[in-house]
Design a protein around this motif. Structure first.
Motif, PDB file in Angstrom:
ATOM      1  N   TYR A  68       0.840  -1.210   0.000  1.00 21.81           N
ATOM      2  CA  TYR A  68       0.000   0.000   0.000  1.00 21.81           C
ATOM      3  C   TYR A  68       0.869   1.251   0.000  1.00 21.81           C
ATOM      4  O   TYR A  68       0.650   2.187  -0.782  1.00 21.81           O
ATOM      5  CB  TYR A  68      -0.907  -0.024   1.235  1.00 21.81           C
ATOM      6  N   LYS A  69       1.880   1.267   0.865  1.00 23.07           N
ATOM      7  CA  LYS A  69       2.735   2.454   0.975  1.00 23.07           C
ATOM      8  C   LYS A  69       3.520   2.682  -0.315  1.00 23.07           C
ATOM      9  O   LYS A  69       3.637   3.816  -0.795  1.00 23.07           O
ATOM     10  CB  LYS A  69       3.684   2.311   2.178  1.00 23.07           C
ATOM     11  N   VAL A  70       4.054   1.611  -0.888  1.00 23.75           N
ATOM     12  CA  VAL A  70       4.854   1.746  -2.113  1.00 23.75           C
ATOM     13  C   VAL A  70       3.976   2.160  -3.294  1.00 23.75           C
ATOM     14  O   VAL A  70       4.360   3.029  -4.096  1.00 23.75           O
ATOM     15  CB  VAL A  70       5.584   0.422  -2.424  1.00 23.75           C
ATOM     16  N   ALA A  71       2.798   1.548  -3.421  1.00 23.62           N
ATOM     17  CA  ALA A  71       1.899   1.892  -4.531  1.00 23.62           C
ATOM     18  C   ALA A  71       1.525   3.372  -4.480  1.00 23.62           C
ATOM     19  O   ALA A  71       1.537   4.076  -5.502  1.00 23.62           O
ATOM     20  CB  ALA A  71       0.650   1.010  -4.487  1.00 23.62           C
ATOM     21  N   ASN A  72       1.221   3.864  -3.285  1.00 22.91           N
ATOM     22  CA  ASN A  72       0.829   5.269  -3.157  1.00 22.91           C
ATOM     23  C   ASN A  72       2.012   6.218  -3.323  1.00 22.91           C
ATOM     24  O   ASN A  72       1.873   7.294  -3.903  1.00 22.91           O
ATOM     25  CB  ASN A  72       0.126   5.489  -1.814  1.00 22.91           C
ATOM     26  N   GLU A  73       3.191   5.797  -2.828  1.00 27.10           N
ATOM     27  CA  GLU A  73       4.386   6.621  -3.025  1.00 27.10           C
ATOM     28  C   GLU A  73       4.727   6.729  -4.518  1.00 27.10           C
ATOM     29  O   GLU A  73       5.127   7.795  -5.002  1.00 27.10           O
ATOM     30  CB  GLU A  73       5.567   6.042  -2.251  1.00 27.10           C
ATOM     31  N   THR A  74       4.531   5.641  -5.253  1.00 25.45           N
ATOM     32  CA  THR A  74       4.775   5.651  -6.695  1.00 25.45           C
ATOM     33  C   THR A  74       3.803   6.598  -7.393  1.00 25.45           C
ATOM     34  O   THR A  74       4.181   7.367  -8.287  1.00 25.45           O
ATOM     35  CB  THR A  74       4.646   4.223  -7.271  1.00 25.45           C
ATOM     36  N   ALA A  75       2.535   6.541  -6.970  1.00 21.76           N
ATOM     37  CA  ALA A  75       1.528   7.435  -7.558  1.00 21.76           C
ATOM     38  C   ALA A  75       1.883   8.901  -7.303  1.00 21.76           C
ATOM     39  O   ALA A  75       1.773   9.745  -8.203  1.00 21.76           O
ATOM     40  CB  ALA A  75       0.147   7.106  -6.989  1.00 21.76           C
TER      41      ALA A  75
END
Length: 303
Positions: free
Chosen positions: A62-69
């Motif tokens: 979740y954290k990585v997906a949102n940081e990428t976005a």
């Protein structure tokens, strides 16, 4: 009609002895995810290797997906993520790196970022802190990575590794930060030169397919294994017995506590069968080298 993204990410081993924080190798053990757009974020874990208790906000994917976005200034809708994993946590088989690669890939797919392999490797390596595990999970095969003074990551990817491996997975965890605490802050110049030469020989032997010599140098690391050996259950015993049974060499997988042996493909199954009764408390398995890296299949769901 809605979509489902099925994402498969190989686990990995890092270092192979002296290739400290530089060499990674993708292994045929996988983190698999089914991702659908949902009204809220939800993670469903279907594997004993995934935590039973967690919060969405603290979930690494979740954290990585949102940081990428955020990094690419796109809006990522909430998703339901069903997960299966063959990668035990904190065992030195790249579980966190595979989750980072998966998180990046979720945003890459759903937001149509069309990230190149190089871009995914750079981003995953930056989030992971070093290129070994992350780049191997993205690319598959053997990766050798280094970061230039300007921050640019350079990678060499070798797909054709004509050998197999056996992993000795103990029923104990060892977090990377704990394994790093035992390492010296500095190395003597002559010591560092010797250690670097061993890493050069390991890399050259792997590329030349001289697996006997590669195994020899797997067992001659000076950067980390002498300092971590006491953290690894049965370290000396497994290395010796594996060598006696025909392994080319054995090293700590990543930060440990798993040990990994390099063996010829035609002998790996019999090697594992021979090792299992000698170390009954270990999960010992033959693993092939994954050569595909992260894979995505998109299917249409009939509602």
């Amino acid at each position: 009609m809605s979509r489902k993204w099925s994402i498969s990410v190989p686990g990995s081993t890092a270092n192979l002895g002296p290739g400290f924080d530089s060499i990674g190798l993708a292994l045929g053990l996988y983190l698999n995810l089914d991702v659908t757009i949902h009204d809220r974020w939800e993670f469903v874990h279907h594997s004993v290797h995934l935590p039973e208790k967690f919060t969405v906000e603290d979930h690494l994917i979740y954290k990585v997906a949102n940081e990428t976005a955020e990094r690419y200034n796109v809006s990522l809708p909430p998703c339901k993520v069903d997960m299966w994993s063959e990668l035990p946590l904190a065992r030195g088989l790249g579980s966190s790196a595979s989750a980072i690669v998966a998180g990046i890939e979720i945003t890459n797919q759903i937001c149509d970022l069309n990230l190149t392999i190089d871009e995914r490797c750079r981003l995953a390596s930056k989030m992971e802190g070093h290129p070994d595990n992350a780049s191997a999970s993205v690319c598959g095969g053997l990766t050798i990575g280094a970061t230039l003074p300007n921050g640019q990551l350079e990678l060499i990817n070798v797909q054709d590794i004509d050998a197999a491996f056996a992993v000795f997975i103990p029923n104990v965890k060892l977090k990377t930060e704990e394994a790093r605490k035992v390492l010296p802050a500095n190395y003597d110049k002559a010591y560092a030169v010797h250690a670097s030469a061993n890493a050069n020989m390991l890399t050259a032997a792997l590329i030349l397919k001289d697996y006997k010599r590669a195994g020899e140098f797997m067992e001659h690391d000076l950067f980390h294994e002498p300092f971590r050996a006491n953290l690894i259950p049965n370290y000396h015993e497994i290395r010796q017995i594996a060598k006696d049974a025909g392994a080319y060499g054995t090293a700590i997988s990543g930060a440990g506590p798993t040990l990994i042996s390099l063996i010829s493909k035609d002998r790996v199954e019999s090697f594992v069968a021979r090792m299992k009764p000698l170390f009954p408390s270990y999960d010992i398995k033959a693993v092939h080298v994954d050569t595909k890296g992260v894979q995505v299949t998109i299917s249409e769901l009939v509602e």
